[in-house]
Design an enzyme around this catalytic site. Structure first.
Site, mmCIF file in Angstrom:
data_model
loop_
_atom_site.group_PDB
_atom_site.id
_atom_site.type_symbol
_atom_site.label_atom_id
_atom_site.label_comp_id
_atom_site.label_asym_id
_atom_site.label_seq_id
_atom_site.Cartn_x
_atom_site.Cartn_y
_atom_site.Cartn_z
ATOM 1 N N THR A 230 0.860 -1.186 0.000
ATOM 2 C CA THR A 230 0.000 0.000 0.000
ATOM 3 C C THR A 230 0.894 1.232 0.000
ATOM 4 O O THR A 230 2.099 1.150 0.212
ATOM 5 C CB THR A 230 -0.912 0.038 1.242
ATOM 6 O OG1 THR A 230 -0.105 0.234 2.416
ATOM 7 C CG2 THR A 230 -1.709 -1.255 1.390
ATOM 8 N N ALA B 140 3.095 -1.173 4.938
ATOM 9 C CA ALA B 140 2.417 0.047 5.372
ATOM 10 C C ALA B 140 3.455 1.161 5.409
ATOM 11 O O ALA B 140 4.493 1.036 6.068
ATOM 12 C CB ALA B 140 1.797 -0.141 6.756
ATOM 13 N N ILE C 105 7.298 -2.369 7.286
ATOM 14 C CA ILE C 105 7.339 -0.913 7.313
ATOM 15 C C ILE C 105 7.945 -0.390 6.012
ATOM 16 O O ILE C 105 9.094 -0.691 5.681
ATOM 17 C CB ILE C 105 8.146 -0.386 8.514
ATOM 18 C CG1 ILE C 105 7.548 -0.898 9.835
ATOM 19 C CG2 ILE C 105 8.188 1.143 8.501
ATOM 20 C CD1 ILE C 105 6.117 -0.466 10.094
ATOM 21 N N LYS C 106 7.161 0.386 5.301
ATOM 22 C CA LYS C 106 7.603 0.932 4.016
ATOM 23 C C LYS C 106 8.242 2.297 4.257
ATOM 24 O O LYS C 106 7.626 3.191 4.845
ATOM 25 C CB LYS C 106 6.403 1.057 3.077
ATOM 26 C CG LYS C 106 6.747 1.120 1.602
ATOM 27 C CD LYS C 106 5.455 1.031 0.791
ATOM 28 C CE LYS C 106 5.728 0.962 -0.696
ATOM 29 N NZ LYS C 106 4.460 0.945 -1.462
ATOM 30 N N LEU C 107 9.478 2.442 3.798
ATOM 31 C CA LEU C 107 10.280 3.633 4.068
ATOM 32 C C LEU C 107 10.708 4.301 2.766
ATOM 33 O O LEU C 107 10.939 3.628 1.761
ATOM 34 C CB LEU C 107 11.540 3.248 4.856
ATOM 35 C CG LEU C 107 11.307 2.569 6.206
ATOM 36 C CD1 LEU C 107 12.574 1.863 6.669
ATOM 37 C CD2 LEU C 107 10.847 3.595 7.245
#
Length: 216
Positions: free
Chosen positions: A27, A56, A84-86
């Site tokens: 996402t 996310a 965790i999308k960074l």
């Protein structure tokens, strides 16, 4: 090559998950904005639908607040599927290194060059996301994204990096084909493109002939 679905639309994820071939979900804030829902609510619901990594994305800009936001998500969602999308920034790389040391899965996004990919892999990213469609647009070249993934794949293999390559910004079925040929580990695909993967005119004509020959 595994297939993820790239959406925050829960109904699309429900439909895609019924196929039994979706291994994860990605996402981003733009996809989430279309739903009008909060990130933690959507991600928590998705965890019950897909048995695989669910990305996310954090929205803070500096490393400390980004790190804290990541931990807030971890504490709220409480699922080992959470990734965790960074962002591919100096602050994002700092956080990637910290979270990786803690055993938290990460996905470094918005990668458009091999040097960026190397930084993310050196930081221990679980996943890295080079963007095919946007690369093609920027260089006005339908193979720019393909070549980027191919380069990253070659360097990953040469130096034994553990990060998985997610081919992102997929616009069409040809991007899926290119991602596979360039040795991407994963392609994250919009629901519309996933449905288009079924179709070929010869399949349609073949089915029509079989139906005719069977007398039905």
């Amino acid at each position: 090559m595994k297939l993820f679905i790239d959406t925050a639309n829960v109904e699309e994820i429900k439909n895609a998950s019924k196929l039994g071939i979706i291994s994860g979900v990605t996402t981003n804030p733009s996809l989430l904005a279309k739903t009008g829902r909060k990130l933690d609510e959507v991600i928590e619901e998705i965890t019950s639908l897909v048995d695989g990594p669910i990305s996310a994305e954090v929205t803070e800009a500096d490393a400390d607040t980004m790190y804290n936001q990541a931990h807030d998500l971890v504490n709220e969602i409480k699922s080992d599927k959470l990734t965790i999308k960074l962002p591919m920034t100096d602050e994002g790389i700092k956080v990637c290194k910290r979270l990786s040391k803690e055993g938290i899965k990460t996905n470094v996004t918005l990668i458009f060059s091999l040097p960026q990919a190397i930084l993310a892999m050196e930081a221990g990213a679980t996943f890295i996301s080079p963007f095919m469609g946007r690369m093609d647009d920027y260089y006005d070249d339908t193979e720019a994204g393909y070549r980027l993934i191919e380069e990253i794949s070659q360097v990953k293999e040469k130096y034994s990096y553990s990060s998985k390559i997610i081919a992102a910004s997929i616009r069409n079925v040809n991007h899926v084909k290119q991602a596979a040929l360039a040795n991407a580990d994963i392609a994250t695909i919009p629901y519309k493109v996933l449905l288009e993967m079924y179709h070929h005119p010869l399949t349609k004509s073949g089915l029509e002939k079989f139906k005719l020959d069977s007398g039905k």
